[in-house]
Write an enzyme that holds these catalytic residues in place. Sequence first.
Site, PDB file in Angstrom:
ATOM      1  N   ALA A   6      42.952  19.077  88.969  1.00 55.98           N
ATOM      2  CA  ALA A   6      44.379  19.335  89.150  1.00 55.98           C
ATOM      3  C   ALA A   6      45.163  18.882  87.933  1.00 55.98           C
ATOM      4  O   ALA A   6      44.763  17.946  87.239  1.00 55.98           O
ATOM      5  CB  ALA A   6      44.888  18.614  90.405  1.00 55.98           C
ATOM      6  N   SER A   7      46.288  19.539  87.685  1.00 60.89           N
ATOM      7  CA  SER A   7      47.172  19.194  86.577  1.00 60.89           C
ATOM      8  C   SER A   7      46.372  19.170  85.267  1.00 60.89           C
ATOM      9  O   SER A   7      45.885  20.192  84.829  1.00 60.89           O
ATOM     10  CB  SER A   7      47.872  17.865  86.851  1.00 60.89           C
ATOM     11  OG  SER A   7      48.890  17.626  85.910  1.00 60.89           O
ATOM     12  N   GLY A   8      46.194  18.006  84.644  1.00 62.89           N
ATOM     13  CA  GLY A   8      45.392  17.932  83.434  1.00 62.89           C
ATOM     14  C   GLY A   8      43.967  18.400  83.651  1.00 62.89           C
ATOM     15  O   GLY A   8      43.323  18.914  82.735  1.00 62.89           O
ATOM     16  N   GLY A  20      44.473  23.514  90.608  1.00 63.34           N
ATOM     17  CA  GLY A  20      45.851  23.936  90.346  1.00 63.34           C
ATOM     18  C   GLY A  20      46.726  22.769  89.926  1.00 63.34           C
ATOM     19  O   GLY A  20      46.461  22.108  88.930  1.00 63.34           O
TER      20      GLY A  20
END
Length: 236
Positions: A67-69, A89
Amino acid sequence: CDMDTGIRGRTLAEEIRKAGKSRAVRAIVLRADSPGGDPLPSDLVARALRETAKRKPVIVSQGQVAASGGYWISMDADTIVASPLTVTGSIGVISGWVWNEEFGAKVGLAYDGVKHGKAADMEQGIRLPVVDQVIPARNLTSEERARVEHLIRTTYADFVAKVAAGRGLDTKYVDSIGQGRVWSGTRGQEKQLVDELGGLWRSLQIAKAAAGLPAERAVQLVERPGRSAVDLSGLQ
């Protein structure tokens, strides 16, 4: 994600570049299992993968969380593989500000300093023992808050644009499924953030096929930079 801990951005990016240039490596599988963090180390890894994908197949195998990074380092792969329950995501940027209003006085900690410039002391304050963290001595001014908000929005727009480019999607569509939303691997596939459902072994099979190797041919798996970070496997 961090520069020298977590995914070890500098080290991992360098390992990917070396594998990309090695004639012995036919394909690369990156095992991504990260909830995110600082954009810089994630971008270093993503850039190395993007460059390497021009030379040989790159497959990302997402673990429990990408997620994110964690998604940032996935987005430029030729194929993204996730389990149905992977958390993926979280295309978004978040930040917060904690400052010392009266806490320091209550615990007997004080801060003093000399500054040159209005914002020079923005991140200066008491340092907490044991955890070795600094708590700023003051809140943000309205001007500083506006600048931070601009930075957050700019970083988010860059994230969306890079996901769109890496996945071949429209930026407006990426924004509609972004804004920090998280998806399961199954839903991520429906949203075009994931290509296939499966585990690490399925990712290795895809890499072998993408490298043009016969299914029955034995291969050597080389793991870099180590089990404590992200699994980087080369097929030869």
